[in-house]
Design a protein around this motif. Structure first.
Motif, PDB file in Angstrom:
ATOM      1  N   SER A 113      -2.088  -0.181 -10.345  1.00  0.00           N
ATOM      2  CA  SER A 113      -2.297   1.002  -9.511  1.00  0.00           C
ATOM      3  C   SER A 113      -2.164   0.701  -8.023  1.00  0.00           C
ATOM      4  O   SER A 113      -2.219  -0.460  -7.593  1.00  0.00           O
ATOM      5  N   PRO A 114      -2.043   1.730  -7.197  1.00  0.00           N
ATOM      6  CA  PRO A 114      -2.045   1.528  -5.749  1.00  0.00           C
ATOM      7  C   PRO A 114      -3.339   0.898  -5.241  1.00  0.00           C
ATOM      8  O   PRO A 114      -3.338   0.240  -4.200  1.00  0.00           O
ATOM      9  N   LEU A 166      15.671   0.090 -21.182  1.00  0.00           N
ATOM     10  CA  LEU A 166      14.433   0.852 -21.023  1.00  0.00           C
ATOM     11  C   LEU A 166      14.318   1.396 -19.602  1.00  0.00           C
ATOM     12  O   LEU A 166      13.910   2.549 -19.402  1.00  0.00           O
ATOM     13  N   CYS A 167      14.669   0.577 -18.630  1.00  0.00           N
ATOM     14  CA  CYS A 167      14.602   1.019 -17.228  1.00  0.00           C
ATOM     15  C   CYS A 167      15.517   2.212 -16.989  1.00  0.00           C
ATOM     16  O   CYS A 167      15.144   3.177 -16.305  1.00  0.00           O
ATOM     17  N   GLU A 168      16.725   2.140 -17.534  1.00  0.00           N
ATOM     18  CA  GLU A 168      17.666   3.237 -17.356  1.00  0.00           C
ATOM     19  C   GLU A 168      17.149   4.504 -18.016  1.00  0.00           C
ATOM     20  O   GLU A 168      17.257   5.609 -17.464  1.00  0.00           O
ATOM     21  N   ALA A 169      16.575   4.360 -19.217  1.00  0.00           N
ATOM     22  CA  ALA A 169      16.066   5.533 -19.928  1.00  0.00           C
ATOM     23  C   ALA A 169      14.865   6.142 -19.215  1.00  0.00           C
ATOM     24  O   ALA A 169      14.690   7.363 -19.204  1.00  0.00           O
ATOM     25  N   LEU A 170      14.038   5.293 -18.605  1.00  0.00           N
ATOM     26  CA  LEU A 170      12.852   5.777 -17.903  1.00  0.00           C
ATOM     27  C   LEU A 170      13.190   6.336 -16.524  1.00  0.00           C
ATOM     28  O   LEU A 170      12.458   7.165 -15.985  1.00  0.00           O
ATOM     29  N   GLY A 171      14.269   5.841 -15.925  1.00  0.00           N
ATOM     30  CA  GLY A 171      14.627   6.259 -14.576  1.00  0.00           C
ATOM     31  C   GLY A 171      14.133   5.317 -13.507  1.00  0.00           C
ATOM     32  O   GLY A 171      14.153   5.641 -12.322  1.00  0.00           O
ATOM     33  N   GLY A 172      13.716   4.110 -13.911  1.00  0.00           N
ATOM     34  CA  GLY A 172      13.246   3.127 -12.941  1.00  0.00           C
ATOM     35  C   GLY A 172      12.203   2.227 -13.559  1.00  0.00           C
ATOM     36  O   GLY A 172      11.854   2.350 -14.739  1.00  0.00           O
ATOM     37  N   LEU A 173      11.695   1.296 -12.738  1.00  0.00           N
ATOM     38  CA  LEU A 173      10.643   0.391 -13.202  1.00  0.00           C
ATOM     39  C   LEU A 173       9.728   0.041 -12.031  1.00  0.00           C
ATOM     40  O   LEU A 173      10.171  -0.488 -11.019  1.00  0.00           O
ATOM     41  N   ASP A 218       0.811  -1.214   0.000  1.00  0.00           N
ATOM     42  CA  ASP A 218       0.000   0.000   0.000  1.00  0.00           C
ATOM     43  C   ASP A 218       0.846   1.267   0.000  1.00  0.00           C
ATOM     44  O   ASP A 218       0.312   2.375  -0.021  1.00  0.00           O
ATOM     45  N   GLU A 219       2.183   1.133   0.016  1.00  0.00           N
ATOM     46  CA  GLU A 219       3.073   2.283  -0.112  1.00  0.00           C
ATOM     47  C   GLU A 219       3.481   2.522  -1.558  1.00  0.00           C
ATOM     48  O   GLU A 219       4.231   3.450  -1.857  1.00  0.00           O
ATOM     49  N   PHE A 220       2.996   1.686  -2.451  1.00  0.00           N
ATOM     50  CA  PHE A 220       3.444   1.684  -3.847  1.00  0.00           C
ATOM     51  C   PHE A 220       2.877   2.866  -4.623  1.00  0.00           C
ATOM     52  O   PHE A 220       1.674   3.120  -4.628  1.00  0.00           O
ATOM     53  N   LEU A 221       3.759   3.605  -5.303  1.00  0.00           N
ATOM     54  CA  LEU A 221       3.360   4.724  -6.149  1.00  0.00           C
ATOM     55  C   LEU A 221       4.037   4.562  -7.512  1.00  0.00           C
ATOM     56  O   LEU A 221       5.218   4.884  -7.659  1.00  0.00           O
ATOM     57  N   PRO A 222       3.328   4.068  -8.521  1.00  0.00           N
ATOM     58  CA  PRO A 222       3.961   3.778  -9.806  1.00  0.00           C
ATOM     59  C   PRO A 222       4.228   5.023 -10.642  1.00  0.00           C
ATOM     60  O   PRO A 222       3.375   5.902 -10.770  1.00  0.00           O
TER      61      PRO A 222
END
Length: 268
Positions: free
Chosen positions: A232-233, A80-87, A4-8
């Motif tokens: 989603s959260p 892709l992860c590096e270009a996006l800044g995370g996953l 429940d702390e997840f913020l995508p």
């Protein structure tokens, strides 16, 4: 951490050059995520999806991706992860089938079907999950399966076996990754009007399906809406679940079996 702390903020959707994948990338952009978009043979379609994501004020990164090239799968996802800044969200949507009766399936075709729908899916989700665990922020793994992960259909034996395997794989991931705040779920579309079937969402409204309780095929956007929820959260306590998005098709087993007017179901 807890789910429940997840913020995508960052998502990857494989095979997002058209159909369900494209609709999903757009739905996740609407939910505020930057999106990694992949294509296998339709680069133009992927760029069109990217334009739609950017039109919503989100970043889009496009990459060629072949789930059967196992040596490159982790590399493409990592880039892709590096270009996006995370996953935060990984949607395994890549998959395909070749209609053929089992007695006629060459071994090489069987292996290719498994490579795309199971082996590549495993490697992609494993790579994504490793990054999520290392980041320590939780995550969402979502695999697109099929109603045929539950019920067979003549002429799709290899594909159906693969989707059963993908369902089991995702459920096991749900067990093993829960301690890291990562959920893993599957979405099982029924008949969906997409370019692959030569139709679009408008055609779904014009097509009658007597054997489906809602009376029509589904739309790619209807699958994407469920995926967006699972990303989603709000889905914080949903894991190991399989979401049939099929207009009620799976509920019609005995009803359809006793109500079929002829033997046409035996044909491809």
């Amino acid at each position: 951490m807890t789910t429940d702390e997840f913020l995508p903020r960052h998502a990857i959707v494989t095979a997002s050059d058209s159909g369900i994948g494209a609709a999903t990338a757009i739905a996740l952009a609407d939910a505020g995520m930057d999106v990694g978009i992949t294509w296998h043979s339709d680069q133009q379609g992927a760029e069109h999806t990217a334009e739609a994501v950017r039109a919503r004020g989100r970043r889009a990164v496009v990459a060629h991706f072949d789930a059967t090239e196992f040596d490159t799968v982790p590399q493409v996802i990592d880039e892709l992860c590096e270009a996006l800044g995370g996953l935060d969200v990984f949607v395994n949507n890549a998959g395909a089938s070749t209609p053929r009766r089992l007695l006629e399936v060459p071994m090489q075709e069987w292996l290719e079907t498994m490579a795309l729908n199971v082996d590549g899916a495993f490697l992609g989700m494993q790579t994504a999950a490793r990054r999520m665990v290392a980041a320590g922020r939780g995550g969402r793994l979502i695999a697109v399966t099929s109603v045929h992960a539950h019920q067979p259909r003549v002429g799709l034996g290899a594909y159906i076996a693969a989707k059963h395997a993908l369902l089991g794989l995702t459920r096991t991931m749900a067990q093993e990754l829960g301690e890291h705040g990562i959920t893993a779920n599957t979405v099982a579309p029924g008949e969906i009007a997409t370019a692959a079937s030569g139709r679009d969402s408008e055609d779904a409204e014009r097509t009658h399906r007597p054997g489906v309780p809602l009376g029509r095929p589904g739309k790619a956007e209807e699958i994407a809406a469920v995926i967006a929820f699972l990303a989603s959260p709000a889905s914080s306590y949903v894991t190991g679940a399989d979401w049939a998005v099929d207009g009620g098709m799976l509920q019609m087993g005995p009803e359809a079996g006793s109500g079929l007017p002829d033997d046409s179901w035996r044909e491809l």
